[in-house]
Write a protein that holds these residues in place. Structure first.
Motif, PDB file in Angstrom:
ATOM      1  N   TRP A 153       0.823  -1.204   0.000  1.00 47.41           N
ATOM      2  CA  TRP A 153       0.000   0.000   0.000  1.00 47.41           C
ATOM      3  C   TRP A 153       0.863   1.263   0.000  1.00 47.41           C
ATOM      4  O   TRP A 153       0.705   2.151  -0.834  1.00 47.41           O
ATOM      5  CB  TRP A 153      -0.926  -0.025   1.206  1.00 47.41           C
ATOM      6  CG  TRP A 153      -1.664   1.254   1.493  1.00 47.41           C
ATOM      7  CD1 TRP A 153      -2.106   2.168   0.573  1.00 47.41           C
ATOM      8  CD2 TRP A 153      -2.044   1.763   2.773  1.00 47.41           C
ATOM      9  NE1 TRP A 153      -2.736   3.217   1.211  1.00 47.41           N
ATOM     10  CE2 TRP A 153      -2.717   2.986   2.553  1.00 47.41           C
ATOM     11  CE3 TRP A 153      -1.900   1.296   4.079  1.00 47.41           C
ATOM     12  CZ2 TRP A 153      -3.226   3.747   3.608  1.00 47.41           C
ATOM     13  CZ3 TRP A 153      -2.418   2.052   5.123  1.00 47.41           C
ATOM     14  CH2 TRP A 153      -3.070   3.267   4.882  1.00 47.41           C
ATOM     15  N   LEU A 154       1.800   1.346   0.943  1.00 46.91           N
ATOM     16  CA  LEU A 154       2.616   2.544   1.105  1.00 46.91           C
ATOM     17  C   LEU A 154       4.095   2.229   0.945  1.00 46.91           C
ATOM     18  O   LEU A 154       4.537   1.116   1.212  1.00 46.91           O
ATOM     19  CB  LEU A 154       2.394   3.157   2.493  1.00 46.91           C
ATOM     20  CG  LEU A 154       0.974   3.569   2.869  1.00 46.91           C
ATOM     21  CD1 LEU A 154       0.908   3.967   4.332  1.00 46.91           C
ATOM     22  CD2 LEU A 154       0.487   4.705   1.981  1.00 46.91           C
ATOM     23  N   ALA A 155       4.833   3.223   0.501  1.00 44.47           N
ATOM     24  CA  ALA A 155       6.293   3.140   0.467  1.00 44.47           C
ATOM     25  C   ALA A 155       6.837   4.361   1.198  1.00 44.47           C
ATOM     26  O   ALA A 155       6.389   5.490   0.949  1.00 44.47           O
ATOM     27  CB  ALA A 155       6.806   3.107  -0.967  1.00 44.47           C
ATOM     28  N   LEU A 156       7.768   4.130   2.116  1.00 47.33           N
ATOM     29  CA  LEU A 156       8.403   5.223   2.850  1.00 47.33           C
ATOM     30  C   LEU A 156       9.868   5.300   2.430  1.00 47.33           C
ATOM     31  O   LEU A 156      10.619   4.341   2.618  1.00 47.33           O
ATOM     32  CB  LEU A 156       8.306   4.997   4.360  1.00 47.33           C
ATOM     33  CG  LEU A 156       9.044   6.017   5.237  1.00 47.33           C
ATOM     34  CD1 LEU A 156       8.462   7.418   5.060  1.00 47.33           C
ATOM     35  CD2 LEU A 156       8.997   5.595   6.713  1.00 47.33           C
ATOM     36  N   CYS A 157      10.264   6.416   1.824  1.00 53.48           N
ATOM     37  CA  CYS A 157      11.654   6.639   1.416  1.00 53.48           C
ATOM     38  C   CYS A 157      12.276   7.703   2.312  1.00 53.48           C
ATOM     39  O   CYS A 157      11.665   8.761   2.539  1.00 53.48           O
ATOM     40  CB  CYS A 157      11.732   7.091  -0.039  1.00 53.48           C
ATOM     41  SG  CYS A 157      11.474   5.782  -1.239  1.00 53.48           S
ATOM     42  N   LEU A 158      13.485   7.439   2.783  1.00 58.68           N
ATOM     43  CA  LEU A 158      14.216   8.375   3.643  1.00 58.68           C
ATOM     44  C   LEU A 158      15.561   8.696   3.017  1.00 58.68           C
ATOM     45  O   LEU A 158      16.287   7.787   2.588  1.00 58.68           O
ATOM     46  CB  LEU A 158      14.427   7.772   5.035  1.00 58.68           C
ATOM     47  CG  LEU A 158      13.175   7.316   5.784  1.00 58.68           C
ATOM     48  CD1 LEU A 158      13.568   6.579   7.056  1.00 58.68           C
ATOM     49  CD2 LEU A 158      12.266   8.498   6.104  1.00 58.68           C
ATOM     50  N   TYR A 159      15.894   9.974   2.984  1.00 62.61           N
ATOM     51  CA  TYR A 159      17.191  10.429   2.479  1.00 62.61           C
ATOM     52  C   TYR A 159      17.907  11.155   3.610  1.00 62.61           C
ATOM     53  O   TYR A 159      17.400  12.158   4.125  1.00 62.61           O
ATOM     54  CB  TYR A 159      17.020  11.377   1.294  1.00 62.61           C
ATOM     55  CG  TYR A 159      16.306  10.788   0.097  1.00 62.61           C
ATOM     56  CD1 TYR A 159      17.024  10.239  -0.959  1.00 62.61           C
ATOM     57  CD2 TYR A 159      14.909  10.818   0.009  1.00 62.61           C
ATOM     58  CE1 TYR A 159      16.374   9.707  -2.075  1.00 62.61           C
ATOM     59  CE2 TYR A 159      14.248  10.301  -1.105  1.00 62.61           C
ATOM     60  CZ  TYR A 159      14.991   9.749  -2.131  1.00 62.61           C
ATOM     61  OH  TYR A 159      14.336   9.235  -3.233  1.00 62.61           O
ATOM     62  N   THR A 160      19.083  10.661   3.983  1.00 60.53           N
ATOM     63  CA  THR A 160      19.888  11.280   5.033  1.00 60.53           C
ATOM     64  C   THR A 160      21.351  11.263   4.623  1.00 60.53           C
ATOM     65  O   THR A 160      21.754  10.456   3.766  1.00 60.53           O
ATOM     66  CB  THR A 160      19.742  10.534   6.377  1.00 60.53           C
ATOM     67  OG1 THR A 160      20.052   9.143   6.169  1.00 60.53           O
ATOM     68  CG2 THR A 160      18.346  10.671   6.949  1.00 60.53           C
ATOM     69  N   PRO A 161      22.195  12.122   5.221  1.00 58.19           N
ATOM     70  CA  PRO A 161      23.624  12.054   4.919  1.00 58.19           C
ATOM     71  C   PRO A 161      24.185  10.683   5.289  1.00 58.19           C
ATOM     72  O   PRO A 161      23.770  10.090   6.293  1.00 58.19           O
ATOM     73  CB  PRO A 161      24.225  13.150   5.803  1.00 58.19           C
ATOM     74  CG  PRO A 161      23.090  14.078   6.082  1.00 58.19           C
ATOM     75  CD  PRO A 161      21.869  13.220   6.147  1.00 58.19           C
ATOM     76  N   LEU A 162      25.096  10.169   4.478  1.00 61.36           N
ATOM     77  CA  LEU A 162      25.744   8.889   4.763  1.00 61.36           C
ATOM     78  C   LEU A 162      26.978   9.172   5.602  1.00 61.36           C
ATOM     79  O   LEU A 162      27.984   9.671   5.100  1.00 61.36           O
ATOM     80  CB  LEU A 162      26.122   8.175   3.460  1.00 61.36           C
ATOM     81  CG  LEU A 162      26.796   6.816   3.595  1.00 61.36           C
ATOM     82  CD1 LEU A 162      25.875   5.812   4.278  1.00 61.36           C
ATOM     83  CD2 LEU A 162      27.229   6.286   2.236  1.00 61.36           C
TER      84      LEU A 162
END
Length: 252
Positions: A153-162
């Protein structure tokens, strides 16, 4: 072949079996996405595959990239955050989309009660307003439909510094133990039927439809039908593109 087209076909045309949800159910996951943006300074994207709508929450990392002011929320009519995609290095974006396609098939082959326990990580290069690339950790979580567990149903994408080095550029994480799992090509090999794989291998070897029909002892009409099915399933325009994406997916 555009991987986005293939992902659109896989994600947006799922069978939701009449799934409906209340605003409070969606609000619960929107709050989760918001908290990730606040607690981790992440750019957090929650995508609803049933309605083709995304909610984007901008933490401090967005400000560092010159993308948006923090605390801002966007609602877009797409499951693809094009504003962020445009900043990802083209080589990394292709691999990210390819790994997401593999991960989708990986998840569907896991026990239904375990699917929420896996997420995908990718190492990306995202450029800021000055053109400088930042090493970025991308994480993808899928939330399945309760009464249609084969659909996400849902997709959660997270972008953070590596901040730490990670082995390789992509892996699946089993969140219960922290185990890293490399996505194998076998997770995507069921896109085509066995007969379609046979036909595609012979196409890749340079055989004509007439020769393929003789080798497989089938009619030319059947070979041509398989060709059209292959192009449709891989969302490509010709056999050259079909062979290329099939190689990337491990079908060939």
């Amino acid at each position: 072949m555009d991987i986005i087209d293939k992902l659109n076909k896989e994600l947006l045309k799922q069978n939701f079996m009449g799934h409906s949800y209340t605003s409070s159910e969606l609000d619960k996951y929107r709050e989760v996405a918001h908290r990730y943006a606040c607690m981790e300074n992440a750019i957090s994207v929650l995508s609803d595959m049933q309605t083709n709508i995304s909610y984007i929450y901008y933490g401090g990392f967005a400000e560092a990239l010159g993308l948006k002011e923090t605390e801002k929320i966007d609602c877009i009519h797409s499951i693809w955050e094009e504003g962020i995609f445009s900043l990802i290095h083209p080589d990394d974006l292709y691999q990210k989309n390819l790994q997401e396609l593999k991960f989708f098939h990986f998840i569907k082959h896991q026990p239904k009660n375990k699917r929420k326990d896996f997420y995908l990580i990718n190492k990306l290069r995202i450029k800021d307003a000055t053109g400088h690339y930042h090493s970025t950790l991308h994480r993808l979580f899928y939330i399945p439909v309760k009464n249609a567990p084969n659909a996400m149903w849902l997709a959660l994408c997270l972008y953070t510094p590596l901040s730490l080095e990670m082995p390789g550029k992509s892996a699946v994480v089993y969140s219960v133990t922290g185990q890293l799992i490399e996505l194998k090509n076998k997770d995507s090999t069921q896109i085509l039927s066995e007969r379609e794989k046979q036909v595609l291998r012979l196409i890749h070897q340079g055989w004509t439809s007439k020769q393929i029909a003789e080798i497989l002892t089938i009619s030319i009409h059947t070979v041509n039908r398989h060709r059209q099915e292959i192009l449709g399933k891989l969302q490509v325009k010709n056999s050259i593109e079909a062979c290329r994406i099939a190689k990337d997916l491990g079908v060939l």
